[in-house]
Scaffold this motif. Structure first.
Motif, PDB file in Angstrom:
ATOM      1  N   UNK A   2       0.853  -1.186   0.000  1.00  0.00           N
ATOM      2  CA  UNK A   2       0.000   0.000   0.000  1.00  0.00           C
ATOM      3  C   UNK A   2       0.888   1.235   0.000  1.00  0.00           C
ATOM      4  N   UNK A   3       0.909   2.007  -1.108  1.00  0.00           N
ATOM      5  CA  UNK A   3       1.725   3.225  -1.133  1.00  0.00           C
ATOM      6  C   UNK A   3       1.239   4.245  -0.103  1.00  0.00           C
ATOM      7  N   UNK A   4       2.184   4.974   0.467  1.00  0.00           N
ATOM      8  CA  UNK A   4       1.881   6.066   1.390  1.00  0.00           C
ATOM      9  C   UNK A   4       2.025   7.353   0.601  1.00  0.00           C
ATOM     10  N   UNK A   5       0.932   8.050   0.393  1.00  0.00           N
ATOM     11  CA  UNK A   5       0.948   9.253  -0.435  1.00  0.00           C
ATOM     12  C   UNK A   5       0.434  10.425   0.378  1.00  0.00           C
ATOM     13  N   UNK A   6       0.973  11.593   0.072  1.00  0.00           N
ATOM     14  CA  UNK A   6       0.524  12.824   0.698  1.00  0.00           C
ATOM     15  C   UNK A   6       0.999  13.996  -0.132  1.00  0.00           C
ATOM     16  N   UNK A   7       0.406  14.177  -1.301  1.00  0.00           N
ATOM     17  CA  UNK A   7       0.898  15.173  -2.244  1.00  0.00           C
ATOM     18  C   UNK A   7       1.970  14.596  -3.143  1.00  0.00           C
ATOM     19  N   UNK A   8       2.795  13.722  -2.602  1.00  0.00           N
ATOM     20  CA  UNK A   8       3.810  13.005  -3.370  1.00  0.00           C
ATOM     21  C   UNK A   8       4.002  11.649  -2.715  1.00  0.00           C
TER      22      UNK A   8
END
Length: 541
Positions: free
Chosen positions: A292-298
């Motif tokens: 599961x990728x961790x994303x937050x703007x990038x």
């Protein structure tokens, strides 16, 4: 009574930073005050010395001393000099200390308060002394006429004046320090507000406890857990992940591409999109991968969970074998009933001799293979596997043959070679051989085109301290161009959803520190040869 909650880490840091900045500014202000006062006193001493020396060397002063009324001439001169040099007083006196000039005219003619002995001795002398105007920094200089001291000049600045100058400087300094403190406080508050958001308002003790719980949870979870940063390097890996992927203690901080994992597994870990319950093979394990990728703007990284599927996959293979064995037994039971009806019918027709011949022929055919397997293979697990696979192969019209040189006595195989791995290796190789042999001799109408019978040849024996298992078939064989790909997961000639058996074979062989080779069978098909060391020193890594 409710116990107040300790302040958050951000609040504690804010208070510490404000106190620290205030302490630094206060220390700097005190240092500056003392330095400025010392410099101001030194400047006053130098200024008074220059003024007194200049007056002592002035010819007009000598001429005035020679006159009948020196005071009348010297008082205007001394006042003008005092104002021009920014002195608090310039006093000219006779050698006995009686004043000829003074800023306060009423004190002219009185005795000078201070030391004049060094000046009478011919030296210029500076001191701090409490005179009629208060404590002052003063310099006393002699006035010569013909080599004789005829008068004395004293010039000075009061300490009160010096203090007032320093006070003005310190006031400006404190104003600047206050502005710096306010600006630093605002900057510190902004930084700590950001820190408060990142720490969720927790204090240092709570963060410490959370770290301890975090470490304990990572070690307690048996499933593998990894966290990759934005550069696809391992930021965290618990014990389960290290065990499942065979990672060393130096894994944290290394790129995933440098771990030496199989390419499909590496691709799943590096994928930018989520992966759900994908089955992959490591060197020794079958693992189920979820990412599961961790994303937050990038993209900031990836969270990876790993589950050990090795035992479940082995049990699933054993279950498939048992299911096939059961189906073969069901079919054999049906065929046995048909043969029994045939024997009964022959007896009823009065053909007992033909009935005996028919029954014993079938019995001898089935018993021959059973006796051969039981006599040659003393290992019960392998013997049972061979009998079951023989029944399945016979059901599909394939003859399973055990070579004459096959021999494995009971107790020869050590515990370092688990029976489950042996079943995985030999069972999958026989299944693939049966598939290949049955497809090669069956025409489009399901009938062998040349009346040939498909055959799978199995050899199992101990040879040179190794367990040798060889499986060959009469199938079409493997294209030489595909020889390097047959053990890759997903490679199959039967379409999608297949291609796991040979990958599991290679994995089990790797666990046993053995080798598996592919060659051309004497019967025309493919032949796989597995060699596993029997001595524990060779098996244990």
């Amino acid at each position: 009574m409710r116990i107040p909650r300790p302040r958050s880490l951000a609040a504690q840091l804010f208070a510490m930073q404000v106190v620290l900045v205030a302490a630094i500014l206060a220390g700097f202000a005190l240092f500056t005050y003392l330095t400025d006062r010392s410099q101001a006193e030194e400047s006053a001493r130098l200024q008074s010395r220059a003024t007194a020396a200049a007056a002592a060397r002035s010819p007009s002063v000598v001429d005035a001393v020679r006159s009948a009324d020196p005071s009348a001439v010297l008082q205007p001169y001394a006042e003008a000099l005092r104002k021009d040099a920014a002195m608090d007083f310039v006093v000219i006196m006779d050698p006995e200390g009686r004043r000829w000039t003074h800023p306060v005219p009423d004190r002219i003619g009185r005795t000078y308060l201070g030391h004049i002995e060094p000046a009478l001795a011919g030296r210029i002398y500076s001191e701090q002394y409490v005179g009629t105007l208060g404590l002052s920094v003063r310099t006393v200089a002699p006035v010569y006429d013909g080599g004789k001291v005829v008068a004395i000049v004293s010039a000075g600045i009061t300490v009160e004046e010096i203090t007032e100058q320093v006070r003005d400087q310190v006031t400006a300094l404190l104003a600047m320090a206050g502005a710096a403190l306010a600006l630093g406080g605002i900057g510190t508050y902004v930084i700590n507000a950001r820190l408060r958001r990142h720490t969720h308002g927790m204090n240092a003790a709570e963060l410490g406890r959370m770290h301890d719980y975090h470490e304990a949870a990572l070690h307690a979870v048996r499933e593998g857990l990894m966290m990759l940063d934005g550069n696809r390097r391992i930021a965290l890996a618990n014990d389960g992940a290290r065990e499942l992927l065979g990672l060393g203690d130096d894994a944290v901080g290394r790129p995933v591409s440098d771990l030496g994992l199989p390419p499909p597994l590496t691709g799943a870990l590096l994928a930018s999109e989520p992966r759900v319950d994908e089955v992959h093979l490591s060197a020794d394990r079958v693992v189920v991968v979820n990412t599961q990728p961790v994303v937050g703007g990038e993209q900031r990284g990836t969270v990876v969970t790993l589950r050990d599927h090795t035992d479940l996959q082995a049990l699933s293979g054993e279950l498939d074998s048992e299911r096939g064995f059961t189906q073969a037994l069901r079919s054999q039971a049906h065929e046995a009933a048909n043969r029994l009806h045939t024997v009964v019918s022959l007896i009823e027709l009065g053909r007992a001799d033909e009935a005996v011949v028919f029954a014993t022929a079938e019995l001898e055919l089935a018993q021959a293979l059973t006796d051969r397997v039981v006599d040659a293979v003393g290992e019960p697990v392998l013997a049972a596997l061979l009998l079951g696979k023989a029944a399945q192969a016979n059901e599909r019209g394939v003859e399973l043959v055990l070579t004459e040189d096959s021999r494995i006595d009971d107790g020869v195989i050590p515990r370092t070679l688990p029976s489950r791995d042996l079943v995985t290796i030999l069972g999958n190789l026989i299944d693939n051989a049966v598939d290949a042999a049955s497809e090669a001799v069956t025409g489009s109408d399901g009938v062998p085109p040349r009346g040939e019978r498909a055959r799978v040849t199995v050899a199992a024996r101990v040879e040179g301290g190794e367990l040798l298992m060889r499986v060959g078939d009469t199938g079409a064989g493997v294209d030489p161009g595909d020889a390097a790909q047959v053990f890759r997961r997903g490679w199959s000639t039967h379409g999608a959803g297949r291609g796991l058996g040979l990958a599991l074979v290679q994995q089990a062989v790797h666990r046993g520190r053995g080798t598996v080779d592919l060659a051309r069978s004497p019967d025309g098909g493919a032949q796989f040869t597995v060699r596993l060391p029997l001595r524990p020193a060779e098996v244990t890594a």
